[in-house]
Design an enzyme around this catalytic site. Structure first.
Site, PDB file in Angstrom:
ATOM      1  CG  ASP A 313      -1.998   1.067   1.184  1.00  0.00           C
ATOM      2  OD1 ASP A 313      -2.217   1.656   0.107  1.00  0.00           O
ATOM      3  OD2 ASP A 313      -2.619   1.319   2.233  1.00  0.00           O
ATOM      4  CG  HIS A 314       1.121   4.031  -2.858  1.00  0.00           C
ATOM      5  ND1 HIS A 314       0.355   4.053  -4.015  1.00  0.00           N
ATOM      6  CD2 HIS A 314       2.318   3.506  -3.220  1.00  0.00           C
ATOM      7  CE1 HIS A 314       1.059   3.577  -5.015  1.00  0.00           C
ATOM      8  NE2 HIS A 314       2.251   3.227  -4.562  1.00  0.00           N
ATOM      9  CG  PHE A 488      -7.785   4.983   1.396  1.00  0.00           C
ATOM     10  CD1 PHE A 488      -7.583   4.565   2.704  1.00  0.00           C
ATOM     11  CD2 PHE A 488      -8.278   6.256   1.195  1.00  0.00           C
ATOM     12  CE1 PHE A 488      -7.855   5.394   3.782  1.00  0.00           C
ATOM     13  CE2 PHE A 488      -8.551   7.101   2.265  1.00  0.00           C
ATOM     14  CZ  PHE A 488      -8.344   6.665   3.558  1.00  0.00           C
ATOM     15  CG  HIS A 489      -3.424   3.656  -3.581  1.00  0.00           C
ATOM     16  ND1 HIS A 489      -2.481   4.610  -3.930  1.00  0.00           N
ATOM     17  CD2 HIS A 489      -4.645   4.240  -3.784  1.00  0.00           C
ATOM     18  CE1 HIS A 489      -3.099   5.721  -4.310  1.00  0.00           C
ATOM     19  NE2 HIS A 489      -4.406   5.519  -4.230  1.00  0.00           N
ATOM     20  N   PRO A 490      -4.463  -0.750  -1.473  1.00  0.00           N
ATOM     21  CG  PRO A 490      -6.258  -1.913  -0.532  1.00  0.00           C
ATOM     22  CD  PRO A 490      -5.801  -0.535  -0.896  1.00  0.00           C
TER      23      PRO A 490
END
Length: 558
Positions: A313-314, A488-490
């Site tokens: 994630d970021h 919110f980039h899983p």
């Protein structure tokens, strides 16, 4: 209770699932079932761009997940929004259209041995569904009018991409400051090299959010061969043994109207439930690490150690600077007159703050000159708050968020029990590696250097968070753990790879290894995270997968 079989069952009506439903149901000879655990996307705040504030943390549109307490975040747990409605995360996300970098896809091709994933080949899948505003007036190669954009963008597709309908003086000045620091301005982050500073393009149409449900599902809903069930949560997949002794996914058990329904798939089941729910469903179904499954009393269908692992994630570090002599959203929303003005502007022109994405201005650059590519992404906002979901500060300020695009830390998704209603454990392990901590410290120093450029000085910026008293690399890395949050980039929890890669869950054409009739098509298949926001890459993945699924059907029929 059982139903008549479908040819294809798609689990999850999010970004990937809506596109797949459209593409597969285009063949009138097949029956397609699309399953969504959430409700229809009729909630009004889904469609007003600023409505993400009312969708995230709202069970009407969000799974309401939280991460496990994270050592790298100094023991903090974070909210972890995932879309639970038609359109999935495209109904609650930041609407930023961002592909990443060409090197991301060339690396996927190298890791999987599949040339189709290279940038040049992926580009056609990006363009296939695009409707890019820069090509609204056409492209004339003889004059050069828009021809540069026609090489890299598409027009006339379902996925609308527009220019933002607002600007802020303080953001324009930040772009000037970034240029003074050494970051060139850009008018297109999506050409394969996203280095530069500029305003993000967004997935909107005339000031409204444009989600995957409106883009891909709405045009297909009239097809008699497409069935859509909402409020339908998958309990587990079902399997059978073929005459050759292979394991085949034969369908799903789905909880609908408080009743367990078995639905069979004649051709394929496609998991498009996202990087959290896809590995959860696989594990609940007996596909995953054998030890984990046995510990919860689940029969092992296939020992697949990579299911739920490789979570990436970021992590964005949110710095806040007080400013003067300029309006920011903080002050506008602390005024009744300001709120009325904002509402009236949107009602009359579909522009202004109510039309804005969470972040308007972006920048991509290197954390240090020795990096070969841009490894940082900035999101700059004319507002500030202590944490997402809390009120805006009562002083004028901007937020300068920066994230490491290529984190080396890895986490995992694991079920807590055999009950499909239990939320999975989401462990990110942020800032677990020395390189991630080093990049975090470097990025905080870089933010300060940009804010110190002449273009920003008329606003008299004052660092509010983390605070100028923190200077050493150790202090800054520690502070990053205190103030950082997910963007919110899983991705990556059912990664694709070669046959030899024991931790690859799917093959290069996204078929689950060791099981026939089962494919994964969502962000969980990414072997490594893209260098930017992840919604656009997920659409590209679905476009490519749809073509492979149709080709496989033709091959079987011949």
């Amino acid at each position: 209770m059982s139903q008549e079989p479908f040819d294809y069952i798609i689990v999850g009506a999010g970004t990937a699932g809506c596109l797949l439903a459209n593409r597969l149901s285009a063949d009138p000879q097949v029956r397609v079932l699309l399953l969504e655990a959430g409700k229809p996307d009729t909630y009004p705040w889904i469609h007003i761009p600023v409505g993400y504030l009312y969708c995230i943390g709202n069970p009407r549109a969000d799974w309401m997940y939280r991460t496990e307490a994270d050592v790298g975040l100094n023991g903090r747990s974070l909210i972890y929004p995932r879309g639970k409605t038609l359109g999935g995360c495209s109904s609650i996300n930041g609407m930023i259209y961002m592909r990443g970098q060409a090197r991301d896809y060339d690396n996927w091709a190298r890791l999987t041995g599949e040339p189709a994933w290279s940038w040049q080949n992926a580009l056609e899948d990006f363009k296939a569904h695009e409707d890019h505003y820069r090509l609204d007036d056409g492209a004339d190669p003889s004059t050069g009018h828009n021809s540069r954009f026609s090489d890299t963008h598409g027009h006339g597709g379902e996925w609308r991409i527009e220019k933002q309908r607002l600007r802020w003086d303080v953001l324009d000045s930040f772009a000037d400051a970034a240029e003074q620091y050494g970051i060139d301005k850009t008018d297109d982050f999506n050409s394969g090299d996203n280095s530069g500073v500029g305003y993000f393009d967004v997935n909107q149409r005339s000031g409204w959010r444009w989600n995957a449900s409106k883009a891909f599902l709405r045009p297909a809903r009239s097809r008699k061969n497409l069935t859509v069930w909402t409020d339908a949560q998958v309990e587990r997949l079902t399997f059978e043994r073929t005459a050759e002794g292979r394991i085949r996914c034969s369908g799903v058990h789905v909880c609908r109207e408080r009743t367990s329904v078995q639905v069979d798939a004649r051709r394929e089941v496609v998991l498009s439930a996202g990087a959290v729910n896809t590995p959860q469903i696989l594990q609940l179904s007996g596909v995953g690490p054998a030890g984990l499954l046995k510990s919860h009393g689940i029969d092992v269908v296939l020992d697949a150690p990579g299911v739920g692992e490789n979570l990436q994630d970021h992590l964005q570090i949110r710095t806040v600077f007080k400013v003067r002599h300029t309006p920011t959203l903080n002050m506008l929303l602390h005024s009744v007159f300001g709120k009325m003005k904002i509402g009236l502007q949107y009602a009359l022109t579909r522009s202004g703050p109510m039309s804005m994405s969470p972040s308007q201005l972006g920048a991509f650059t290197r954390s240090d000159p020795g990096r070969a590519h841009a490894n940082l992404e900035y999101h700059i906002q004319p507002l500030s708050l202590e944490a997402f979901g809390e009120p805006l500060h009562d002083f004028p300020a901007i937020t300068v968020s920066v994230c490491n695009l290529n984190p080396s830390s890895r986490g995992h998704i694991r079920i807590r029990s055999a009950d499909f209603r239990d939320r999975p454990a989401i462990t990110l392990n942020y800032l677990a590696t020395e390189d991630d901590r080093k990049v975090a410290a470097e990025s905080l120093r870089q933010v300060r250097q940009i804010m110190a450029q002449p273009a920003m000085q008329r606003f008299e910026p004052e660092e509010y968070k983390p605070g100028v008293q923190f200077q050493s690399e150790e202090e800054l890395a520690q502070l990053a753990g205190d103030i950082a949050t997910t963007i919110f980039h899983p991705v990556g929890t059912a990664k694709m790879g070669t046959v030899e890669d024991a931790h690859a869950v799917v093959d290069p054409q996204l078929r689950v290894k060791g099981v026939s009739g089962l494919r994964v098509v969502d962000a969980s298949i990414m072997p490594e995270i893209t260098s930017g926001n992840t919604n656009a890459p997920t659409l590209m993945i679905a476009e490519k997968a749809a073509a492979w699924i149709r080709a496989d059907a033709v091959a079987r029929a011949s």
